[in-house]
Design a protein around this motif. Structure first.
Motif, PDB file in Angstrom:
ATOM      1  N   UNK A   1       0.831  -1.202   0.000  1.00 22.81           N
ATOM      2  CA  UNK A   1       0.000   0.000   0.000  1.00 22.81           C
ATOM      3  C   UNK A   1       0.872   1.260   0.000  1.00 22.81           C
ATOM      4  N   UNK A   2       2.113   1.190   0.511  1.00 22.43           N
ATOM      5  CA  UNK A   2       3.004   2.333   0.445  1.00 22.43           C
ATOM      6  C   UNK A   2       3.406   2.632  -1.002  1.00 22.43           C
ATOM      7  N   UNK A   3       3.651   1.574  -1.754  1.00 27.28           N
ATOM      8  CA  UNK A   3       4.009   1.753  -3.161  1.00 27.28           C
ATOM      9  C   UNK A   3       2.836   2.330  -3.948  1.00 27.28           C
TER      10      UNK A   3
ATOM     11  N   UNK B   1      -0.100   9.503  -5.260  1.00 26.50           N
ATOM     12  CA  UNK B   1       0.238  10.855  -4.819  1.00 26.50           C
ATOM     13  C   UNK B   1       1.110  11.582  -5.840  1.00 26.50           C
ATOM     14  N   UNK B   2       1.982  10.850  -6.494  1.00 25.69           N
ATOM     15  CA  UNK B   2       2.918  11.463  -7.444  1.00 25.69           C
ATOM     16  C   UNK B   2       2.401  11.452  -8.874  1.00 25.69           C
TER      17      UNK B   2
ATOM     18  N   UNK C   1      23.642   3.779  -1.743  1.00 24.12           N
ATOM     19  CA  UNK C   1      22.401   4.213  -1.094  1.00 24.12           C
ATOM     20  C   UNK C   1      21.285   4.382  -2.111  1.00 24.12           C
ATOM     21  N   UNK C   2      20.135   3.864  -1.755  1.00 24.01           N
ATOM     22  CA  UNK C   2      18.885   4.099  -2.486  1.00 24.01           C
ATOM     23  C   UNK C   2      17.864   4.563  -1.454  1.00 24.01           C
ATOM     24  N   UNK C   3      17.243   5.693  -1.699  1.00 18.80           N
ATOM     25  CA  UNK C   3      16.294   6.245  -0.728  1.00 18.80           C
ATOM     26  C   UNK C   3      15.135   5.293  -0.462  1.00 18.80           C
ATOM     27  N   UNK C   4      14.617   5.371   0.758  1.00 19.73           N
ATOM     28  CA  UNK C   4      13.366   4.696   1.049  1.00 19.73           C
ATOM     29  C   UNK C   4      12.264   5.305   0.193  1.00 19.73           C
ATOM     30  N   UNK C   5      11.217   4.558  -0.011  1.00 22.87           N
ATOM     31  CA  UNK C   5      10.154   5.056  -0.881  1.00 22.87           C
ATOM     32  C   UNK C   5       9.502   6.307  -0.301  1.00 22.87           C
ATOM     33  N   UNK C   6       9.514   6.426   1.018  1.00 27.35           N
ATOM     34  CA  UNK C   6       8.959   7.637   1.633  1.00 27.35           C
ATOM     35  C   UNK C   6       9.868   8.843   1.416  1.00 27.35           C
ATOM     36  N   UNK C   7      11.146   8.607   1.096  1.00 29.94           N
ATOM     37  CA  UNK C   7      12.102   9.698   0.855  1.00 29.94           C
ATOM     38  C   UNK C   7      12.335   9.969  -0.617  1.00 29.94           C
ATOM     39  N   UNK C   8      11.628   9.275  -1.487  1.00 29.60           N
ATOM     40  CA  UNK C   8      11.710   9.578  -2.923  1.00 29.60           C
ATOM     41  C   UNK C   8      10.833  10.792  -3.168  1.00 29.60           C
ATOM     42  N   UNK C   9      11.385  11.939  -2.853  1.00 33.27           N
ATOM     43  CA  UNK C   9      10.611  13.182  -2.886  1.00 33.27           C
ATOM     44  C   UNK C   9      10.729  13.865  -4.242  1.00 33.27           C
ATOM     45  N   UNK C  10       9.745  14.676  -4.509  1.00 34.15           N
ATOM     46  CA  UNK C  10       9.689  15.377  -5.784  1.00 34.15           C
ATOM     47  C   UNK C  10      10.553  16.630  -5.739  1.00 34.15           C
TER      48      UNK C  10
END
Length: 320
Positions: A53-55, A61-62, A99-108
């Motif tokens: 559900x986070x994905x 949202x994006x 490093x690969x950001x967490x999905x919550x940190x894949x910011x626009x």
């Protein structure tokens, strides 16, 4: 190294979340690092998989569809953080970082509408100012609504690895992103067509400092080249050959002269020429030895004859 394909993974229920999974995910790079001299303190963060559900929430949202390989990566591990250090005089210095950001940190980062206030500057102003000069192929991303840009890796502050959706349209979900590098001068550099390609590039370069800059005209710093020559000499040689092969031949010699001197080979890093370093001392020694052989000892005439003038002068010097 084990062969592992992100496209073969569908959910965490199929493969258990164990250390063996991380070894497959990182293509055995941890075991490779353990065999290298001087490397210590290899740390791989044990990140739990992201919830489905986070994905889905991120995509809604994006207004962007994650590619299958990146989506399956997040369903396997919510990001990646692997670091390794080198020991110097009983002190450890961190060198490698993947490093690969967490999905919550894949910011626009960009892709929003320009501000209504005309006096407020934005990235879109820089973007339109460079449109007339941009003749590169493929077309570079834009900071306005024509592209949607998300941060994938902060690169320790030297740049940003971005997931870029180009040719987007308002109101429709974007698809088929690419991986680009945004440097601190707000210039774009293409890295990979897919996330899987970028992931393999990161592993092959062992997360060495500034490895992404090897694919740009900025190039590696002298310190980064030293680390490459120590732990990945083949990669820096291949990168230099690739960059030279991709350079277009110069058509105008005058333009080349105005541009400046040609770049030095990246494989020649801090190689001291001891003959030049000690050239002054060696020249003095050689000249003094030649003078001794030619004129003989100081204060004595040459063998086989006399020189009253020089003898008198030297003798006078001794009396004084």
């Amino acid at each position: 190294m084990a062969n592992f394909d992100l496209t073969t993974l569908t959910s965490m229920e199929e493969i258990p979340h164990t250390k063996d999974l991380f070894n497959q995910l990182t293509l055995g790079v941890v075991k490779s690092l353990e065999k290298r001299a001087g490397i210590c303190d290899i740390t791989l963060a044990d990140l739990q998989p992201a919830e489905r559900h986070q994905v889905v929430s991120w995509e809604q949202r994006s207004s962007c569809m994650l590619p299958d390989d990146l989506k399956r990566f997040y369903l396997t591990s919510d990001g990646l953080l692997l670091t390794w250090s080198v020991r110097f005089d009983d002190q450890m210095q961190q060198v490698g970082r993947m490093e690969i950001n967490k999905i919550s940190n894949v910011t626009k980062l960009a892709g929003n509408k320009a501000p209504s206030n005309a006096n407020t500057p934005s990235l879109a102003d820089v973007d339109y100012a460079s449109d007339d000069e941009d003749t590169d192929v493929p077309a570079k991303p834009h900071f306005d609504t024509r592209s949607r840009i998300f941060e994938l890796d902060p690169c320790r502050g030297i740049a940003k690895v971005c997931l870029v959706y180009r040719n987007t349209k308002p109101g429709s979900p974007a698809q088929h992103p690419e991986v680009w590098l945004l440097d601190r001068a707000l210039r774009w550099h293409f890295l990979a067509h897919t996330f899987s390609q970028y992931f393999r590039m990161m592993l092959m370069h062992l997360g060495l400092p500034q490895w992404q800059l090897a694919y740009t005209d900025v190039g590696l710093s002298p310190q980064a080249k030293q680390w490459f020559n120590l732990y990945s000499p083949l990669r820096i040689r291949l990168d230099s050959e690739t960059s030279l092969a991709e350079e277009e031949p110069e058509k105008d010699d005058s333009w080349q002269a105005a541009k400046g001197a040609p770049k030095m080979d990246s494989t020649e890093v801090n190689k001291l020429d001891f003959g030049r370093v000690f050239k002054g001392k060696s020249d003095k020694k050689s000249k003094s030895s030649q003078n001794r052989k030619k004129h003989g000892p100081v204060g004595k005439p040459l063998s086989g004859g006399t020189n009253n003038r020089s003898g008198s002068q030297l003798g006078g010097g001794r009396l004084r």
